[in-house]
Motif scaffolding. Structure first.
Motif, PDB file in Angstrom:
ATOM      1  N   ALA A 176      -8.210   4.423  -4.121  1.00 17.02           N
ATOM      2  CA  ALA A 176      -9.386   4.761  -3.114  1.00 17.02           C
ATOM      3  C   ALA A 176      -9.014   6.408  -2.810  1.00 17.02           C
ATOM      4  O   ALA A 176      -7.982   6.504  -2.291  1.00 17.02           O
ATOM      5  N   VAL A 233       0.868  -1.092   0.057  1.00 20.94           N
ATOM      6  CA  VAL A 233       0.063  -0.016  -0.062  1.00 20.94           C
ATOM      7  C   VAL A 233       0.923   1.344   0.176  1.00 20.94           C
ATOM      8  O   VAL A 233       1.928   1.235   0.708  1.00 20.94           O
ATOM      9  N   LEU A 254     -10.939  -0.238   7.511  1.00 22.67           N
ATOM     10  CA  LEU A 254      -9.973   0.311   6.695  1.00 22.67           C
ATOM     11  C   LEU A 254      -9.277  -0.931   6.252  1.00 22.67           C
ATOM     12  O   LEU A 254      -9.017  -0.953   4.867  1.00 22.67           O
ATOM     13  N   VAL A 304      -8.956  -2.259   2.172  1.00 24.80           N
ATOM     14  CA  VAL A 304      -7.618  -2.362   1.598  1.00 24.80           C
ATOM     15  C   VAL A 304      -7.640  -3.890   0.847  1.00 24.80           C
ATOM     16  O   VAL A 304      -7.232  -4.007  -0.317  1.00 24.80           O
ATOM     17  N   LEU A 341      -2.820   5.831   9.677  1.00 26.61           N
ATOM     18  CA  LEU A 341      -3.150   4.797   8.491  1.00 26.61           C
ATOM     19  C   LEU A 341      -2.282   3.798   8.474  1.00 26.61           C
ATOM     20  O   LEU A 341      -2.543   2.490   8.306  1.00 26.61           O
ATOM     21  N   LEU A 371       0.540   5.294   0.550  1.00 28.87           N
ATOM     22  CA  LEU A 371      -0.233   6.572   1.258  1.00 28.87           C
ATOM     23  C   LEU A 371       0.110   7.978   0.584  1.00 28.87           C
ATOM     24  O   LEU A 371       1.305   8.139   0.801  1.00 28.87           O
ATOM     25  N   LEU A 431     -13.135   6.723   0.870  1.00 22.60           N
ATOM     26  CA  LEU A 431     -12.861   6.203   2.329  1.00 22.60           C
ATOM     27  C   LEU A 431     -12.697   7.499   3.276  1.00 22.60           C
ATOM     28  O   LEU A 431     -12.007   8.546   2.771  1.00 22.60           O
ATOM     29  N   LEU A 487      -9.203   9.342  -0.398  1.00 20.21           N
ATOM     30  CA  LEU A 487      -9.466   9.635   1.169  1.00 20.21           C
ATOM     31  C   LEU A 487      -9.980  11.082   1.082  1.00 20.21           C
ATOM     32  O   LEU A 487      -9.514  11.868   0.543  1.00 20.21           O
ATOM     33  N   LYS A 532     -11.242   9.604   6.169  1.00 18.00           N
ATOM     34  CA  LYS A 532      -9.743   9.511   6.587  1.00 18.00           C
ATOM     35  C   LYS A 532      -9.866   9.008   8.358  1.00 18.00           C
ATOM     36  O   LYS A 532      -8.839   8.418   8.607  1.00 18.00           O
ATOM     37  N   LEU A 544      -3.915   4.885  -1.388  1.00 15.71           N
ATOM     38  CA  LEU A 544      -5.002   5.611  -0.559  1.00 15.71           C
ATOM     39  C   LEU A 544      -4.422   7.161  -0.781  1.00 15.71           C
ATOM     40  O   LEU A 544      -3.540   7.475  -0.391  1.00 15.71           O
TER      41      LEU A 544
END
Length: 215
Positions: A79, A4, A111, A115, A17, A6, A102, A81, A104, A52
């Motif tokens: 996705a 993932v 969450l 994912v 997160l 961020l 999604l 945020l 935050k 994200l």
């Protein structure tokens, strides 16, 4: 392991997160970014399965980053945020290929599930933002005739499933509400998407909203 990335210009958001996702066992945050201009380059370097992405960033809006991410040869699932202040960016994000939205401050369990769903090719719509997302992209077509015609092809059970999709429920949550197995729900979801020509759950929920099936 699900990789993932961020992308958010708030340090506290990213740290929260990261802590949640890295504790899941099967998820690893491999990159972070606070500058929208760097998102695509980082994704090319780290090859995340899921990104994200903050829908609004100070250095560059999330839509520009989304557009660049989607142009990559092996584009990750993305996705957006957001907060409760869903705005005009939402409709464009959907058009550009975002796979969900999604909040935050999404609950940790939700969450992690989101994912995993994204990594497996699904789309996610946070229950806390579902109604606002749909309203933001409805474009004044609350009871559009094309959407109503599509909904007419659904069975009563499929309509029930679609309503719960529009509320942001997962397959497991829909199964619990309707007293169905998760496998049965998955079959209904696939049938619904096929009948109304939606490529993911977010688009299906939008059809339901425009056709007046959900408020």
């Amino acid at each position: 392991m699900i990789k993932v990335m961020l992308a958010d210009d708030e340090d506290l958001v990213r740290s929260g997160l990261r802590m949640i996702l890295n504790s899941a066992g099967d998820i690893e945050v491999v990159a972070e970014c606070d500058d929208g201009h760097l998102v695509a380059d980082l994704a090319r370097q780290h090859r995340p399965h899921v990104v994200l992405l903050d829908i609004r960033m100070r250095s560059s809006d999330g839509l520009t980053a989304l557009r660049r991410l989607r142009s990559l040869p092996d584009a990750p699932r993305i996705a957006m945020l957001t907060t409760f202040d869903v705005d005009e960016y939402v409709s464009e994000a959907l058009r550009l290929g975002a796979s969900g939205f999604l909040l935050k401050d999404t609950e940790p369990e939700q969450l992690v599930r989101a994912v995993r769903d994204l990594a497996s090719g699904g789309a996610v719509l946070d229950p806390g933002v579902a109604a606002r997302v749909l309203a933001a992209v409805a474009d004044g077509e609350r009871a559009a005739e094309p959407a109503r015609r599509l909904l007419a092809s659904l069975s009563e059970r499929e309509r029930e499933v679609l309503v719960l999709i529009g509320q942001g429920m997962s397959n497991a949550e829909i199964g619990g509400t309707l007293h169905l197995s998760e496998a049965t729900v998955k079959g209904y979801v696939s049938s619904v998407l096929g009948k109304i020509g939606a490529v993911n759950r977010v688009q299906a929920a939008l059809v339901a909203f425009r056709g007046g099936l959900i408020a």
